[in-house]
Scaffold this active site. Structure first.
Site, short mmCIF file in Angstrom:
data_model
loop_
_atom_site.label_atom_id
_atom_site.label_comp_id
_atom_site.label_asym_id
_atom_site.label_seq_id
_atom_site.Cartn_x
_atom_site.Cartn_y
_atom_site.Cartn_z
N VAL A 1 0.86 -1.18 0.00
CA VAL A 1 0.00 0.00 0.00
C VAL A 1 0.90 1.23 0.00
CG1 VAL A 1 -1.84 1.24 1.20
CG2 VAL A 1 -1.74 -1.26 1.32
N CYS A 2 0.68 2.13 -0.94
CA CYS A 2 1.39 3.40 -0.99
C CYS A 2 2.90 3.17 -1.04
CB CYS A 2 0.96 4.25 0.20
SG CYS A 2 1.35 6.00 0.07
N THR A 3 3.65 3.81 -0.16
CA THR A 3 5.11 3.71 -0.21
C THR A 3 5.64 2.39 0.34
OG1 THR A 3 5.20 4.93 1.89
CG2 THR A 3 5.49 6.20 -0.15
N GLY A 4 4.76 1.49 0.72
CA GLY A 4 5.22 0.15 1.07
C GLY A 4 5.94 -0.51 -0.10
N THR B 1 2.78 3.41 -6.87
CA THR B 1 2.82 3.91 -5.49
C THR B 1 2.12 5.26 -5.49
OG1 THR B 1 4.25 4.33 -3.58
CG2 THR B 1 5.08 5.06 -5.73
#
Length: 337
Positions: free
Chosen positions: A125-128, A145
């Protein structure tokens, strides 16, 4: 362009509960964890209401068991990292401001690499996505991202095929999503893959969110991305979207804005960061994408309706922007395909 298969229920849905682990760390974004967690939890609740066993067992895990402070200040209680001996169906890596510190954590990266190899699917999720990249899981894969971090992800992991537009992308067993709330869209798609569209739709309705089609939707609209501080050209953009076949040259737009062509071109770029021609193409491209997704109109008709005039022009724009032809895009994302 990697084929993105349509999401269909699979045999794993007959083997509940599926073990899901959401990785957290100090400085993680709260909603990156809570959004997917709530989707899976709601699927369990709805299954219980129907007299069925829970389809998921979900754990929030961290390098050290106990309290994990999120970037918003609220603490989460996490289990320790799941050992290799324990079965794990789905591994989800949340994003957040704390991800930067974890990029210097080889122990966590080793665990991610080993657990990913033993899991049916891995998601971020996102910057993961940056942590997945650090574990070597993004090479040669289509990924996304948060739109503000796409350039940084591309620079740090040049072998990853980073796309800035989609809300989420599935590339085989790897799923990545855009910023924050896109984790909910991602989790709904995972539920749909496991339990079918009916359950995913029921979860979306319960949470009062949209059930979005897999991938394809832009993180933000072309018109929204053109807004400046005072959005002085907002009315003009609204008119453009309703008149894509009109004369949209600089002199015509300047006349509509009550400015000289030179002044209009200068102020427009200063306010939006793009030339009028670049902006018009983006708005027309977005309109064409919607028609490809939602209608079965012939490509020639779509090109005409969106102001591209010729089908070949439409094709060139799609190839330049997303490295796919309009026909390829329709086959992957059309609602009726």
């Amino acid at each position: 362009m990697t084929e993105n298969p349509r999401i269909l229920p699979n045999p794993w849905r007959r083997k509940p509960p599926l073990a899901v682990a959401i990785l957290a760390y100090p400085g993680v974004q709260l909603l990156d964890v809570a959004g997917p967690l709530q989707v899976f939890s709601t699927a369990n609740d709805l299954s219980a209401d129907a007299g069925r066993p829970p389809p998921y067992r979900v754990d929030v895990v961290a390098e050290r068991a106990g309290s994990v402070a999120t970037s918003s200040g609220l603490a989460l209680t996490a289990e320790g990292l799941i050992p290799d001996s324990d079965a794990l169906d789905t591994l989800i890596v949340a994003g957040g401001r704390g991800v930067q510190a974890q990029l210097e954590n080889p122990g966590l990266q080793d665990w991610l690499r080993e657990r990913a190899a033993r899991s049916r699917r891995v998601a971020s999720v996102c910057t993961g996505a940056f942590l997945l990249g650090a574990a070597g899981l993004l090479d040669g894969r289509r990924v996304v991202t948060h739109w503000t971090r796409c350039d940084a992800l591309r620079a740090r992991y040049p072998k990853a095929l980073v796309e800035a537009d989609p809300i989420f992308i599935r590339d085989g067993a790897l799923w990545t999503s855009a910023g924050v709330t896109a984790g909910i869209d991602l989790a709904l798609a995972l539920v749909e893959a496991d339990l079918g569209r009916e359950m995913s739709l029921a979860v979306a309705r319960h949470l009062v969110v949209f059930l979005k089609r897999p991938g394809g939707q832009a993180q933000f609209s072309a018109a929204l991305s053109l807004q400046g501080g005072d959005d002085r050209f907002g009315d003009l953009h609204a008119w453009i979207m309703d008149n894509l076949c009109a004369d949209l040259t600089v002199p015509a737009l300047a006349d509509r804005a009550g400015m000289s062509p030179r002044s209009f071109a200068r102020h427009y770029r200063a306010d939006t960061g793009r030339s009028p021609a670049e902006a018009i193409e983006g708005i027309r491209f977005e309109a064409a994408r919607r028609l490809l997704e939602d209608t079965d109109l012939p490509l020639k008709r779509i090109a005409e309706r969106c102001g591209f005039r010729a089908e070949e022009t439409l094709r060139r724009v799609f190839l330049r922007r997303i490295a796919a032809t309009p026909g390829e895009y329709r086959r992957r994302f059309a609602a009726f395909a």
